[in-house]
Scaffold this active site. Structure first.
Site, PDB file in Angstrom:
ATOM      1  CB  CYS A 102      12.881   9.353   8.955  1.00 38.60           C
ATOM      2  SG  CYS A 102      13.529   7.914   8.151  1.00 38.60           S
ATOM      3  N   GLY A 120       2.068   5.815  13.003  1.00 43.99           N
ATOM      4  CA  GLY A 120       2.656   4.414  13.448  1.00 43.99           C
ATOM      5  C   GLY A 120       2.168   3.796  14.778  1.00 43.99           C
ATOM      6  CD  GLU A 134      10.078  13.417  11.587  1.00 42.47           C
ATOM      7  OE1 GLU A 134       8.794  12.963  11.396  1.00 42.47           O
ATOM      8  OE2 GLU A 134      10.890  12.908  11.009  1.00 42.47           O
ATOM      9  N   GLY A 186       6.722   5.789   8.359  1.00 44.46           N
ATOM     10  CA  GLY A 186       5.836   7.135   8.093  1.00 44.46           C
ATOM     11  C   GLY A 186       5.807   7.813   9.693  1.00 44.46           C
ATOM     12  CB  SER A 187       3.757  10.650  10.908  1.00 44.78           C
ATOM     13  OG  SER A 187       2.472   9.925  11.081  1.00 44.78           O
ATOM     14  CE  LYS A 194      -2.725   3.271   1.741  1.00 51.20           C
ATOM     15  NZ  LYS A 194      -2.103   4.564   1.294  1.00 51.20           N
ATOM     16  CD  GLU A 235      12.757   1.786  10.985  1.00 56.98           C
ATOM     17  OE1 GLU A 235      13.152   2.743  11.366  1.00 56.98           O
ATOM     18  OE2 GLU A 235      13.132   0.619  11.416  1.00 56.98           O
TER      19      GLU A 235
HETATM   20  C1  UN1 Z   1      14.615   8.146   5.156  1.00 55.54           C
HETATM   21  O1  UN1 Z   1      15.156   8.971   5.943  1.00 55.54           O
HETATM   22  O2  UN1 Z   1      13.393   8.054   5.217  1.00 55.54           O
HETATM   23  O3  UN1 Z   1      20.432   7.129   5.143  1.00 55.54           O
HETATM   24  C2  UN1 Z   1      15.323   7.022   4.765  1.00 55.54           C
HETATM   25  C3  UN1 Z   1      19.646   7.631   4.291  1.00 55.54           C
HETATM   26  C4  UN1 Z   1      18.768   6.809   3.222  1.00 55.54           C
HETATM   27  C5  UN1 Z   1      17.645   6.254   3.622  1.00 55.54           C
HETATM   28  C6  UN1 Z   1      16.853   7.431   4.345  1.00 55.54           C
HETATM   29  N1  UN1 Z   1      19.784   5.812   2.906  1.00 55.54           N
HETATM   30  O4  UN1 Z   1      19.449   8.893   4.277  1.00 55.54           O
END
Ligand code: UN1
Length: 502
Positions: free
Chosen positions: A284, A233, A385, A228-229, A175, A250
């Site tokens: 992220c 999550g 964030e 996601g957020s 999804k 994550e």
């Molecule tokens: C993310 O930040 O959502 O280390 C993933 C990194 C990338 C993956 C980021 N290899 O910034």
């Protein structure tokens, strides 16, 4: 450019939603319509889960090296289409083209890595305490895996989830985020071409509240892997808990770059610019805080502000663009609200601090790269964030002080420390409590051979992104003892007596 209506992919067929409704995907830089997608409903969810569940019974029996060969095939096709997929990625979510190509490359890397893992998939083989007894543990697939993925790494993040899920014998329902669904469709075309059996890989598009929740609460979906957020999550986790499902999360970050008084300042500035404003701050892992040693803060900020003010905003397809738009106009609004909050709380805006609307930028969702100075650790811009090109600068008296500030947020994803003192580097390696730590490099740039994930509000203890440990997320351990002695041998009870008889 084509504007087509894309379909769901269920049981090896492209199908329309029974809702008869669609939604649009538009470019955040130009408003261009990229495609029309199925706005799926509960009945579509039911059908896709049934298909994935039925396919699982056969797929789990495929030898893992053969499952992995199909994943390898995906890497080959994706490599051949890297440029095309990268350009589409830039059109649909607008990260600048070199970064879009990097996103695609990360998926190619992951496919190759996991294809190799298919011929390894190490279990455990250990001695038994009893004679003529074999003791081992093997990995079993879970069943149907739902991958709920974000728009910021629309090719790489699904790859982190789907390739390990597939080589370990799970079937997958994807999804994708509603901001990047066309990329997902094109990616599924690649899976189709690679030759996965029907029902092993499926795609369903639509609203999180209907499709996401439908998957999360369906009893036949055994694992939800979500990026996601933190708010969503948490909600996913709570809904799935009712069914005792495994959930791998994550989520957010409030990542900091610590710059010590002995650091190579120019190197640190390169790292800060890349980590804070690369991908327009929408990783992220992006740096949203700098914690500068008070002795070098002014020198660092003068140079950093000058560099930041020169960053060129624009369409990610243009080679003159340093920083693309953010994902949508709502994001501009949220980012600007944080600028207002920062000011109200007593921080000062050193650079940026407003939407960018000059010329062509007015057509898109652009925000100027922004630096807040005079930020203190408890301010909201130091804790929450923002997910945009906004960087809060704090100061620290020592490494210990900086690490304390770094660790004291509700997130725990990535930290970077710039220092030329090896003892300080090792102190940081001991005391930083985030899931990732970089020494003399920014907060972004993970590679697929090692796990990615975070502590505190960033995750729930699982790891994705790479390395052999991710296999734990996608498998159940099955411990097997084979007793070939032909007699009853009671562990712990008969052991000494039996050993004496040897
Ligand atoms: C993310 O930040 O959502 O280390 C993933 C990194 C990338 C993956 C980021 N290899 O910034």
């Amino acid at each position: 450019m084509e504007t087509r209506e894309f379909k769901n992919y269920v049981n090896g067929k492209w199908v329309s939603s029974s809702s008869g409704r669609t939604f649009e995907s538009r470019s955040p830089a130009t408003g261009e319509l990229i495609g029309m997608l199925q706005l799926s409903n509960a009945q579509d969810v039911q059908e896709v889960v049934e298909a994935a569940d039925a396919a699982f019974q056969k797929w789990r029996k495929y030898p893992a090296p053969k499952r992995a060969e199909l994943v390898y095939k995906v890497s080959e096709i994706l490599r051949a289409r890297k440029q095309e997929m990268g350009e589409l990625l830039t059109r649909e979510m607008c990260k600048v083209l070199p970064e879009a190509l990097g996103d695609v490359q990360e998926a190619i890397d992951m496919a190759m890595y996991m294809a190799g893992e298919g011929r390894r998939l190490n279990g455990l083989l250990v001695p038994s305490e009893l004679p003529s007894k074999w003791a081992m543990a093997v990995r079993d697939p879970l069943g149907v895996v739902a991958a709920i993925t974000p728009w910021n790494f629309p090719i790489a993040i699904p790859a982190w989830k789907m390739f390990p899920a597939l080589i370990t014998g799970n079937t997958v329902i994807w999804k994708p985020a509603s901001d990047t669904p066309v990329l997902a469709e094109r990616m599924i075309e690649i899976y189709e071409e690679a030759g996965f059996p029907p029902g092993v890989v499926n795609l369903i598009t639509g609203a999180g509240g209907v499709v996401g929740d439908g998957l999360v609460t369906h009893p036949k979906v055994r694992l939800i892997t979500f990026t996601g957020s933190t708010d969503i999550g948490r909600d996913v986790n709570m809904k799935a808990a009712q069914h005792l499902k495994r959930v791998s999360l994550e989520m957010g970050g409030k990542n900091a770059i610590i710059v010590m008084d002995d650091a190579d300042i120019d190197l640190a500035i390169e790292g800060i610019i890349w980590s804070a404003f690369g991908t327009t701050g929408q990783r992220c892992t992006a740096a949203s805080r700098v914690i500068a040693h008070q002795a070098i803060k002014k020198q660092l900020l003068d140079k950093l502000a000058a560099r930041t003010a020169k960053l060129r905003l624009g369409d990610g397809l243009l080679p003159t663009t340093d920083v693309g738009p953010v994902i949508n106009p709502k994001a501009v609004q949220k980012i600007h609200e944080y600028t207002e909050i920062a000011k109200k709380e007593g921080a000062s805006v050193l650079v940026g601090g407003e939407p960018a609307t000059e010329g062509d930028l007015a057509r898109g969702a652009f925000y100027k790269p922004t630096i807040f100075d005079n930020v203190t650790p408890t301010m909201r811009v130091a804790q929450e964030e923002i997910f945009g090109p906004s960087l809060a600068v704090l100061s620290a008296k020592s490494l210990e002080d900086a690490i304390e500030i770094n660790n004291r947020t509700n997130f725990g994803l990535s930290t970077s420390v710039y220092t030329t003192n090896v003892n300080r580097a090792f102190e940081a390696m001991r005391d930083v409590t985030t899931g990732l730590l970089y020494i003399n490099a920014g907060t972004i740039g993970s590679e697929v051979q090692l796990p990615l994930g975070g502590t505190r509000g960033t995750g729930n203890g699982h790891r994705e992104g790479g390395g052999p440990v991710v296999l734990d997320t996608f498998t159940e351990w099955k411990t097997i003892y084979v007793d070939y002695s032909g007699r009853l041998q009671r562990a712990q009870i008969d052991t000494d007596a039996l050993v004496k008889k040897i």
